[in-house]
Design a protein around this motif. Sequence first.
Motif, PDB file in Angstrom:
ATOM      1  N   ARG A  13       0.936  -1.135  -0.134  1.00 19.06           N
ATOM      2  CA  ARG A  13      -0.025  -0.183  -0.116  1.00 19.06           C
ATOM      3  C   ARG A  13       0.851   1.278   0.063  1.00 19.06           C
ATOM      4  N   ASP A  14       1.966   1.132   0.638  1.00 14.01           N
ATOM      5  CA  ASP A  14       2.869   2.377   0.811  1.00 14.01           C
ATOM      6  C   ASP A  14       3.853   2.469  -0.409  1.00 14.01           C
ATOM      7  N   ALA A  15       3.727   1.704  -1.237  1.00 14.35           N
ATOM      8  CA  ALA A  15       4.901   1.622  -2.310  1.00 14.35           C
ATOM      9  C   ALA A  15       4.963   2.876  -3.320  1.00 14.35           C
ATOM     10  N   GLN A  16       6.125   3.438  -3.407  1.00 12.37           N
ATOM     11  CA  GLN A  16       6.007   4.508  -4.529  1.00 12.37           C
ATOM     12  C   GLN A  16       6.209   3.915  -5.687  1.00 12.37           C
ATOM     13  N   VAL A  17       5.160   4.243  -6.561  1.00  7.79           N
ATOM     14  CA  VAL A  17       4.935   3.474  -7.836  1.00  7.79           C
ATOM     15  C   VAL A  17       5.446   4.589  -8.941  1.00  7.79           C
ATOM     16  N   ARG A  18       5.794   4.014 -10.044  1.00  5.29           N
ATOM     17  CA  ARG A  18       6.029   4.616 -11.490  1.00  5.29           C
ATOM     18  C   ARG A  18       5.477   4.024 -12.363  1.00  5.29           C
ATOM     19  N   ILE A  19       4.716   4.861 -13.348  1.00  7.85           N
ATOM     20  CA  ILE A  19       4.153   4.083 -14.833  1.00  7.85           C
ATOM     21  C   ILE A  19       5.158   3.679 -15.646  1.00  7.85           C
ATOM     22  N   ASP A  20       4.924   2.534 -16.115  1.00  7.39           N
ATOM     23  CA  ASP A  20       5.901   1.947 -17.101  1.00  7.39           C
ATOM     24  C   ASP A  20       5.784   2.946 -18.691  1.00  7.39           C
ATOM     25  N   SER A  21       6.706   2.595 -19.197  1.00 14.23           N
ATOM     26  CA  SER A  21       6.837   3.293 -20.567  1.00 14.23           C
ATOM     27  C   SER A  21       5.846   3.104 -21.612  1.00 14.23           C
ATOM     28  N   ALA A  22       4.884   2.075 -21.402  1.00 14.71           N
ATOM     29  CA  ALA A  22       3.846   1.983 -22.136  1.00 14.71           C
ATOM     30  C   ALA A  22       2.566   2.645 -21.629  1.00 14.71           C
ATOM     31  N   GLY A  23       2.603   3.131 -20.405  1.00 14.20           N
ATOM     32  CA  GLY A  23       1.542   3.924 -19.694  1.00 14.20           C
ATOM     33  C   GLY A  23       0.404   2.802 -19.403  1.00 14.20           C
ATOM     34  N   LYS A  24       0.621   1.666 -19.350  1.00 15.97           N
ATOM     35  CA  LYS A  24      -0.382   0.655 -19.202  1.00 15.97           C
ATOM     36  C   LYS A  24      -0.448  -0.104 -17.750  1.00 15.97           C
ATOM     37  N   ILE A  26       2.196  -0.407 -13.840  1.00 15.98           N
ATOM     38  CA  ILE A  26       3.505   0.124 -13.293  1.00 15.98           C
ATOM     39  C   ILE A  26       4.849  -0.556 -13.304  1.00 15.98           C
ATOM     40  N   GLU A  27       5.982  -0.109 -13.087  1.00 15.07           N
ATOM     41  CA  GLU A  27       7.265  -0.637 -13.067  1.00 15.07           C
ATOM     42  C   GLU A  27       7.374  -1.619 -11.902  1.00 15.07           C
ATOM     43  N   GLU A  28       7.125  -2.658 -12.125  1.00 14.02           N
ATOM     44  CA  GLU A  28       6.952  -3.680 -11.117  1.00 14.02           C
ATOM     45  C   GLU A  28       8.346  -3.938 -10.506  1.00 14.02           C
ATOM     46  N   ALA A  29       9.455  -3.899 -11.110  1.00 14.79           N
ATOM     47  CA  ALA A  29      10.828  -3.796 -10.563  1.00 14.79           C
ATOM     48  C   ALA A  29      11.001  -2.751  -9.311  1.00 14.79           C
ATOM     49  N   ASP A  30      10.184  -1.947  -9.326  1.00 15.12           N
ATOM     50  CA  ASP A  30      10.240  -0.861  -8.214  1.00 15.12           C
ATOM     51  C   ASP A  30       9.755  -0.979  -6.926  1.00 15.12           C
ATOM     52  N   VAL A  31       8.822  -2.081  -6.839  1.00 21.02           N
ATOM     53  CA  VAL A  31       7.984  -1.898  -5.941  1.00 21.02           C
ATOM     54  C   VAL A  31       7.951  -3.467  -4.998  1.00 21.02           C
ATOM     55  N   GLN A  32       7.790  -3.287  -3.797  1.00 18.91           N
ATOM     56  CA  GLN A  32       7.585  -4.675  -2.953  1.00 18.91           C
ATOM     57  C   GLN A  32       6.198  -5.098  -3.147  1.00 18.91           C
ATOM     58  N   PHE A  33       5.974  -6.359  -3.118  1.00 17.03           N
ATOM     59  CA  PHE A  33       4.461  -6.950  -3.205  1.00 17.03           C
ATOM     60  C   PHE A  33       4.102  -7.568  -1.843  1.00 17.03           C
ATOM     61  N   ALA A  34       2.714  -7.635  -1.721  1.00 20.00           N
ATOM     62  CA  ALA A  34       2.491  -8.391  -0.394  1.00 20.00           C
ATOM     63  C   ALA A  34       1.118  -8.732  -0.768  1.00 20.00           C
ATOM     64  N   MET A  35       0.430  -9.728   0.324  1.00 16.10           N
ATOM     65  CA  MET A  35      -0.899 -10.017   0.089  1.00 16.10           C
ATOM     66  C   MET A  35      -1.932  -9.147   0.056  1.00 16.10           C
ATOM     67  N   ASN A  36      -2.979  -9.139  -0.762  1.00 16.20           N
ATOM     68  CA  ASN A  36      -4.227  -8.341  -0.910  1.00 16.20           C
ATOM     69  C   ASN A  36      -4.674  -8.268   0.560  1.00 16.20           C
ATOM     70  N   ARG A  66       6.949 -14.786  -8.495  1.00 11.44           N
ATOM     71  CA  ARG A  66       7.124 -13.809  -7.205  1.00 11.44           C
ATOM     72  C   ARG A  66       5.996 -14.109  -6.378  1.00 11.44           C
ATOM     73  N   VAL A  67       4.798 -14.561  -7.051  1.00 10.65           N
ATOM     74  CA  VAL A  67       3.694 -15.045  -5.942  1.00 10.65           C
ATOM     75  C   VAL A  67       4.035 -16.026  -5.055  1.00 10.65           C
ATOM     76  N   GLY A  68       4.984 -16.675  -5.171  1.00 12.69           N
ATOM     77  CA  GLY A  68       5.146 -17.964  -4.185  1.00 12.69           C
ATOM     78  C   GLY A  68       5.748 -17.286  -2.928  1.00 12.69           C
ATOM     79  N   THR A  69       6.178 -16.076  -2.834  1.00 12.84           N
ATOM     80  CA  THR A  69       6.369 -15.421  -1.484  1.00 12.84           C
ATOM     81  C   THR A  69       5.034 -15.164  -0.617  1.00 12.84           C
TER      82      THR A  69
END
Length: 256
Positions: A13-24, A26-36, A66-69
Amino acid sequence: MKIIVAIKQVPERDAQVRIDSAGKWIEEADVQFAMNESDAYALEEGLQLKEKHGGEVVVLSAGPERVGTTIREALAKGADRAIHVEADSLHQMDSLSIARLLAEAIKPESPDLVLTGLQSDDLGLGQTGVILAELLGLPHASLILTVEKTDAGLSVKRELEGGWFQNIELPLPAVLTIQSGGNKLRYATLMGIKRAKAKEVRRVAASDLGAPAAALAMLESIALPQKQRSTQILPGTAKEAAAALVEKLKFEVRVL
């Protein structure tokens, strides 16, 4: 009682996100992931039902490696085993396509109960759970806060608008979408983390669950919200203004 809990991995929720170059997306490499968040409450509901009535809890999640975590986190909290539907670029699929994948993975399990979160924190569509119920041909209810097993099936409490609640009865098997806040979430214990390493995670390729149907809805573009400042004067006495401020902090800003 076999309970399947569908969980989704989303950006924190607190991740600082950037939009990818296609604009469709986010840049997933920039963020941490967690359970919804609402999926975590669905998992907690399933674990409590298992503790009261026996059986097993099977977690089901679709996504890349990465969903394995997140799956291991669910296993560490007490789920018995897991099914990982390996699918990349899940955000490019619509709710119907995702629900079809989950439904095909669920059918061979013949569960007594399927739980999902009310909606995802990333897209927030709130559709996958109810579509899943229709594909499985099972009765369902949404916005669920509490679940009790009865001789006839289930008794559930739903949260409605305006502070109202509804209690209804459902037969089993059934599908429920769980609202956040109904239970207190547990943490994974050190012993649970150790045991999770030995629990079964069955991997299924999305292609093995049938050819994907053409998406009925497509995400064309996303954008960061525009930042703006505004001032609002709360009318009334100091006591009335304070009460109104608390309401806004709770339900609009969501910091209380």
